[in-house]
Design a protein around this motif. Structure first.
Motif, PDB file in Angstrom:
ATOM      1  N   PHE A   6       0.852  -1.185   0.000  1.00 21.66           N
ATOM      2  CA  PHE A   6       0.000   0.000   0.000  1.00 21.66           C
ATOM      3  C   PHE A   6       0.891   1.239   0.000  1.00 21.66           C
ATOM      4  CE2 PHE A   6      -2.697  -3.280   1.685  1.00 21.66           C
ATOM      5  CZ  PHE A   6      -3.916  -3.030   1.076  1.00 21.66           C
ATOM      6  N   ILE A   7       0.671   2.089  -0.984  1.00 20.35           N
ATOM      7  CA  ILE A   7       1.415   3.331  -1.114  1.00 20.35           C
ATOM      8  C   ILE A   7       0.418   4.474  -0.938  1.00 20.35           C
ATOM      9  CG2 ILE A   7       2.809   4.764  -2.646  1.00 20.35           C
ATOM     10  CD1 ILE A   7       3.581   2.068  -4.071  1.00 20.35           C
ATOM     11  N   PHE A   8       0.694   5.346   0.010  1.00 16.37           N
ATOM     12  CA  PHE A   8      -0.199   6.464   0.293  1.00 16.37           C
ATOM     13  C   PHE A   8       0.412   7.730  -0.296  1.00 16.37           C
ATOM     14  CE2 PHE A   8      -0.713   3.200   3.468  1.00 16.37           C
ATOM     15  CZ  PHE A   8      -2.082   3.000   3.435  1.00 16.37           C
ATOM     16  N   ALA A   9      -0.302   8.354  -1.228  1.00 17.31           N
ATOM     17  CA  ALA A   9       0.233   9.512  -1.954  1.00 17.31           C
ATOM     18  C   ALA A   9      -0.784  10.648  -1.918  1.00 17.31           C
ATOM     19  CB  ALA A   9       0.563   9.118  -3.394  1.00 17.31           C
ATOM     20  N   ARG A  10      -0.647  11.496  -0.929  1.00 19.81           N
ATOM     21  CA  ARG A  10      -1.556  12.624  -0.766  1.00 19.81           C
ATOM     22  C   ARG A  10      -1.215  13.711  -1.772  1.00 19.81           C
ATOM     23  NH1 ARG A  10      -2.881  17.035   2.517  1.00 19.81           N
ATOM     24  NH2 ARG A  10      -0.785  17.414   3.259  1.00 19.81           N
ATOM     25  N   GLY A  11      -2.227  14.354  -2.292  1.00 21.49           N
ATOM     26  CA  GLY A  11      -2.013  15.375  -3.305  1.00 21.49           C
ATOM     27  C   GLY A  11      -1.807  16.772  -2.762  1.00 21.49           C
ATOM     28  N   GLY A  12      -2.034  17.003  -1.500  1.00 15.72           N
ATOM     29  CA  GLY A  12      -2.034  18.363  -0.972  1.00 15.72           C
ATOM     30  C   GLY A  12      -0.764  18.795  -0.269  1.00 15.72           C
ATOM     31  N   SER A  13       0.379  18.518  -0.824  1.00 12.90           N
ATOM     32  CA  SER A  13       1.636  18.952  -0.203  1.00 12.90           C
ATOM     33  C   SER A  13       1.731  20.477  -0.215  1.00 12.90           C
ATOM     34  CB  SER A  13       2.825  18.357  -0.944  1.00 12.90           C
ATOM     35  OG  SER A  13       4.024  18.899  -0.449  1.00 12.90           O
ATOM     36  N   LYS A  14       2.027  21.045   0.930  1.00 10.21           N
ATOM     37  CA  LYS A  14       2.182  22.500   1.008  1.00 10.21           C
ATOM     38  C   LYS A  14       3.626  22.910   0.714  1.00 10.21           C
ATOM     39  CE  LYS A  14      -1.681  23.100   4.021  1.00 10.21           C
ATOM     40  NZ  LYS A  14      -2.235  23.166   5.301  1.00 10.21           N
ATOM     41  N   GLY A  15       4.581  22.085   1.094  1.00 11.99           N
ATOM     42  CA  GLY A  15       5.987  22.415   0.885  1.00 11.99           C
ATOM     43  C   GLY A  15       6.411  22.325  -0.568  1.00 11.99           C
ATOM     44  N   LEU A  16       5.962  21.298  -1.263  1.00  9.12           N
ATOM     45  CA  LEU A  16       6.308  21.090  -2.665  1.00  9.12           C
ATOM     46  C   LEU A  16       5.073  20.530  -3.379  1.00  9.12           C
ATOM     47  CD1 LEU A  16       8.496  21.189  -4.827  1.00  9.12           C
ATOM     48  CD2 LEU A  16       9.173  18.894  -4.148  1.00  9.12           C
ATOM     49  N   ASN A  20       4.562  14.186  -5.598  1.00  6.03           N
ATOM     50  CA  ASN A  20       4.487  12.764  -5.923  1.00  6.03           C
ATOM     51  C   ASN A  20       4.555  12.472  -7.414  1.00  6.03           C
ATOM     52  OD1 ASN A  20       4.238  11.456  -3.301  1.00  6.03           O
ATOM     53  ND2 ASN A  20       2.360  12.642  -3.136  1.00  6.03           N
ATOM     54  N   ILE A  21       4.235  13.458  -8.237  1.00  7.62           N
ATOM     55  CA  ILE A  21       4.301  13.232  -9.686  1.00  7.62           C
ATOM     56  C   ILE A  21       5.348  14.117 -10.360  1.00  7.62           C
ATOM     57  CG2 ILE A  21       1.985  12.287  -9.948  1.00  7.62           C
ATOM     58  CD1 ILE A  21       1.048  15.085 -10.784  1.00  7.62           C
ATOM     59  N   LYS A  22       6.114  14.859  -9.573  1.00  6.82           N
ATOM     60  CA  LYS A  22       7.214  15.645 -10.136  1.00  6.82           C
ATOM     61  C   LYS A  22       8.327  14.689 -10.565  1.00  6.82           C
ATOM     62  CE  LYS A  22       6.700  20.180  -8.214  1.00  6.82           C
ATOM     63  NZ  LYS A  22       6.111  20.758  -9.372  1.00  6.82           N
ATOM     64  N   PRO A  23       8.964  14.965 -11.706  1.00  2.00           N
ATOM     65  CA  PRO A  23      10.021  14.064 -12.169  1.00  2.00           C
ATOM     66  C   PRO A  23      11.288  14.148 -11.324  1.00  2.00           C
ATOM     67  CG  PRO A  23       9.711  15.880 -13.714  1.00  2.00           C
ATOM     68  CD  PRO A  23       8.682  16.031 -12.651  1.00  2.00           C
ATOM     69  N   LEU A  24      11.855  13.001 -11.077  1.00  2.00           N
ATOM     70  CA  LEU A  24      13.136  12.871 -10.406  1.00  2.00           C
ATOM     71  C   LEU A  24      13.954  11.900 -11.252  1.00  2.00           C
ATOM     72  CD1 LEU A  24      14.963  13.410  -7.933  1.00  2.00           C
ATOM     73  CD2 LEU A  24      13.961  11.383  -6.901  1.00  2.00           C
ATOM     74  N   ALA A  25      15.020  12.379 -11.854  1.00  2.00           N
ATOM     75  CA  ALA A  25      15.854  11.570 -12.754  1.00  2.00           C
ATOM     76  C   ALA A  25      15.011  10.952 -13.874  1.00  2.00           C
ATOM     77  CB  ALA A  25      16.601  10.498 -11.985  1.00  2.00           C
ATOM     78  N   GLY A  26      14.064  11.760 -14.383  1.00  2.00           N
ATOM     79  CA  GLY A  26      13.323  11.356 -15.565  1.00  2.00           C
ATOM     80  C   GLY A  26      12.026  10.608 -15.355  1.00  2.00           C
ATOM     81  N   LYS A  27      11.641  10.346 -14.119  1.00  2.00           N
ATOM     82  CA  LYS A  27      10.351   9.693 -13.889  1.00  2.00           C
ATOM     83  C   LYS A  27       9.707  10.239 -12.620  1.00  2.00           C
ATOM     84  CE  LYS A  27      12.549   5.450 -12.147  1.00  2.00           C
ATOM     85  NZ  LYS A  27      12.647   4.018 -12.363  1.00  2.00           N
ATOM     86  N   PRO A  28       8.367  10.144 -12.545  1.00  2.00           N
ATOM     87  CA  PRO A  28       7.667  10.673 -11.371  1.00  2.00           C
ATOM     88  C   PRO A  28       8.146  10.006 -10.078  1.00  2.00           C
ATOM     89  CG  PRO A  28       6.106  10.058 -13.083  1.00  2.00           C
ATOM     90  CD  PRO A  28       7.445   9.548 -13.505  1.00  2.00           C
TER      91      PRO A  28
END
Length: 76
Positions: A6-16, A20-28
């Protein structure tokens, strides 16, 4: 016995926002967690729980099973 990840990925990050879907080394960022779980021989199914439609789309595209949270069940 079946094992689930189970992976919990909240969409409401205030810091960034959208981290969760921003690319890091070419992939989310989320893709790393999903791939690790999918490649684990002890994991049978991978679930992603989110309240965010963009995260949900990425999770489904990567083969995870979606658990869509509503505002009643999110911590916003």
């Amino acid at each position: 016995m079946k094992n689930f990840a189970f992976i919990f990925a909240r969409g409401g990050s205030k810091g960034l926002p959208g981290k969760n879907i921003k690319p890091l080394a070419g992939k989310p960022l989320l893709q790393y967690s999903i791939e690790i779980a999918q490649n684990s021989p002890s994991i049978d199914k991978v679930f992603v729980s989110t309240d965010d439609n963009d995260i949900a789309k990425v999770a489904i595209e990567l083969g995870a099973i979606l658990i869509k949270k509503t505002c009643r069940t999110c911590n916003r």
